[in-house]
Design an enzyme around this catalytic site. Structure first.
Site, PDB file in Angstrom:
ATOM      1  CD  GLU A 318       6.954  48.900  12.101  1.00  0.00           C
ATOM      2  OE1 GLU A 318       7.439  49.270  11.025  1.00  0.00           O
ATOM      3  OE2 GLU A 318       6.548  47.756  12.311  1.00  0.00           O
ATOM      4  CG  ASP A 322       8.292  52.850   9.574  1.00  0.00           C
ATOM      5  OD1 ASP A 322       8.597  51.809   8.952  1.00  0.00           O
ATOM      6  OD2 ASP A 322       7.265  52.945  10.262  1.00  0.00           O
ATOM      7  CB  SER A 526       6.617  47.281   8.134  1.00  0.00           C
ATOM      8  OG  SER A 526       7.464  46.421   8.831  1.00  0.00           O
TER       9      SER A 526
END
Length: 615
Positions: A318, A322, A526
């Site tokens: 994750e 990003d 995301s």
């Protein structure tokens, strides 16, 4: 709310059944419900009361004296259509003596001190709170103020005393079927009736994060050879089954490739991290060597908040996702990664909480800075029904403060279409679509997902309408237009008067990510959120490098002249809750919002806006 539902609130029950012949108790014993659940929230189990001597830190959000002052100022600094000078409708009060009696115009973002003045509590509030805490023998050494006096922090309060203060029953909880850290929560709490008009919420109390909802990239799969990632410079007509999304694909599709940042001494992009999710500098270098060789030198600063840890030897996909995609689009713009600790868990060695509410602690840290990052990307979210209304409103207010100070705050819209599971309401009223939060906060920019080229809606793109927040002014034209075309489809499943989600969208599937020296394909909103954050950071760079102020809160601009810089998405849908969900159509829709960004066109819409934000 009826008191017979509040068996978990022993103090309230005692007040209710007190002998009517007894003398009237002091006002501090007149406790009324602030929020309660009818039962322990789903996927959580109570493990009993905490050990004797356990303490807790309580955060008390105070209501502002002038309820609309912050939001009025936010819209005036964020809407390009704001007039240059308009007399304020805020009558002079002691609290506002240092605020000009002119509304702020576009780009004239507020300082930390100005925001503190706008959200200051009523002059009587602190006196009442002090008397209440004194009645319960809370020492003054345990009380401190934050956010210019609009919040109180009570440090090291014994849980037994917190129960008395709030008519609560704090217990130890853990997610069912996990070895997660335990947390201290209560399924209901109250406040003295005299304080209800002065206190917005108390944290932590009744907010239980949903199992697995915070992490927004549940799917990933290994890919093979990645040596060709940097060579895919142009895209035409492709399917997500036939290609991998890399920075070169996004930079070509959204037309950012030719822009070279020029304000890297002033512009900052912040990325939030939770749940012990860390990016790896080594993975970032490998990623850039494969897909953007001129950015191999990309790096980031790590700021640890609320006991947040950082161990790059244990990277998480994750955080790597990003940082790799914001960096690949916005390089060489400086990046900050915020490693934030949370939830509230008990340290059994000293009976003290090991950490605190992650959402709140991150916001507290950033708002305490003298200068906030111009762009902030967060790839975590929860489901709106899991959050007490007062908690959601309070956090949304903090995001409004960030926007008023010049930050563009970006969140994903969620990964479950209109909702996960059967979405049957517990009260037996049938199916209710489940919006995500903070995406439903009207003061953030929520990002949905697309797939394929030409683009269509990703079937998992979170979208719908808030049940906590009403339709904001910037949606007063586009949302009714959508609802008129929708007709009676999905009637009763959603709130047609609620804030619409998402605002915009971007590619959200088959993102190539390097994690622990391996290449994976990842999907979810995301993925789209950091991609959009990189593009917004470039637009902020453009503003700053041409003598203008940063964009700040994006939505009034996006729903106004900014709409000319967006690619409308008119196909696809977001099924969920056993339904077909909503369908993308011409104009705004609760699947892809206003569409996907075209950097060059968005840049054009900004060219004619004011060069300064002075009043």
């Amino acid at each position: 709310m009826r008191f017979h539902q509040l068996s978990v609130l022993p103090v309230l029950a005692a007040v209710l059944f007190a002998d009517s012949e007894s003398p009237l108790p002091p006002p501090w014993h007149d406790i009324r419900v602030k929020h309660t659940w009818n039962a322990v929230p789903p996927n959580w189990e109570a493990l009993g009361h905490p050990p004797n001597g356990t303490t807790i830190d309580l955060h008390v959000a105070l209501k502002p004296h002038c309820e609309n002052a912050l939001v009025d100022a936010l819209y005036n600094v964020s809407d390009p259509r704001s007039p240059k000078h308009v007399l304020s409708n805020i009558s002079p009060r002691t609290t506002y003596l240092h605020i000009p009696l002119f509304r702020f115009r576009y780009g004239a973002h507020l300082s930390k001190e100005q925001v503190a003045q706008l959200v200051a509590p009523h002059p009587d509030t602190l006196g009442l709170i002090k008397s209440w805490l004194g009645h319960h023998s809370v020492p003054s050494s345990s009380i401190s103020t934050t956010h210019g006096g609009s919040w109180l922090k009570l440090t090291g309060i014994p849980v037994s005393q917190a129960n008395e203060l709030l008519g609560a029953s704090y217990q130890v909880y853990r997610r069912i079927g996990t070895n997660d850290s335990t947390i201290l929560r209560t399924v209901g709490y109250g406040l003295p009736s005299v304080l209800h008009s002065h206190v917005q919420t108390v944290i932590p109390t009744t907010y239980f994060a949903s199992t697995g909802a915070l992490r927004q990239t549940p799917r990933r799969r290994t890919v093979g050879e990645t040596a060709n990632m940097a060579t895919r410079e142009r895209v035409t007509s492709l399917s997500t089954r036939d290609f991998e999304v890399t920075p070169s694909v996004l930079r070509s599709l959204y037309r950012t490739a030719e822009y070279v940042p020029a304000a890297t001494d002033r512009n900052v992009l912040g990325v939030t991290g939770f749940l012990k999710s860390y990016p790896s500098p080594a993975d970032l270098r490998e990623f850039m060597s494969e897909c953007r060789e001129d950015a191999i030198g990309a790096t980031f600063e790590v700021v640890q908040i609320n006991g947040g840890e950082y161990d790059p030897s244990k990277p998480d996909s994750e955080a790597n996702l990003d940082l790799q995609y914001t960096q690949a689009i916005a390089f060489p713009t400086p990046h900050i990664f915020y490693s934030t600790g949370g939830d509230i868990s008990i340290n059994t060695e000293n009976n003290k909480p090991a950490s605190d509410d992650a959402w709140l602690q991150w916001a507290n840290y950033v708002l305490d800075l003298q200068d906030v990052p111009q762009t902030i990307s967060t790839s975590y979210t929860d489901f709106e029904p899991n959050l007490p209304l007062e908690y959601a409103e309070t956090m949304c207010d903090l995001y409004a403060r960030l926007g008023a100070r010049g930050a563009s705050v970006i969140f994903p819209s969620s990964n479950y279409g209109v909702g996960r599971g059967d979405c049957l309401a517990k009260d037996g009223s049938g199916v209710h679509f489940i919006p995500g939060f903070p995406a439903s906060c009207p003061f953030v920019t929520s990002v949905g997902g697309t797939i394929d080229i030409p683009e269509s809606a990703a079937p998992f793109s979170g979208g719908g309408f808030s049940n906590h927040f009403s339709q904001p002014p910037y949606q007063k034209v586009v949302v009714p237009a959508f609802l008129e075309q929708l007709g009676d489809q999905n009637d009763g499943y959603y709130n047609p008067k609620g804030r619409g989600i998402p605002d915009i969208s971007a590619q959200a599937a088959n993102f190539v990510v390097i994690d622990d020296n391996e290449a994976f394909l990842m999907e979810g909103t995301s993925c789209s959120a950091p991609a959009v954050a990189g593009i917004i950071s470039l637009l902020n760079d453009y503003r700053l490098s041409t003598g203008r102020k940063p964009l700040g809160f994006l939505n009034p601009w996006l729903y106004g002249i900014g709409i000319d810089g967006l690619n409308d998405i008119t196909s696809g849908s977001n099924p969920g809750c056993g339904t077909d969900g909503f369908t993308a159509i011409v104009g705004w829709d609760p699947v892809t919002g206003l569409g996907t960004p075209d950097f060059l066109k968005l840049q054009e819409t900004l060219a004619s806006l004011p060069s300064t934000g002075d009043t």
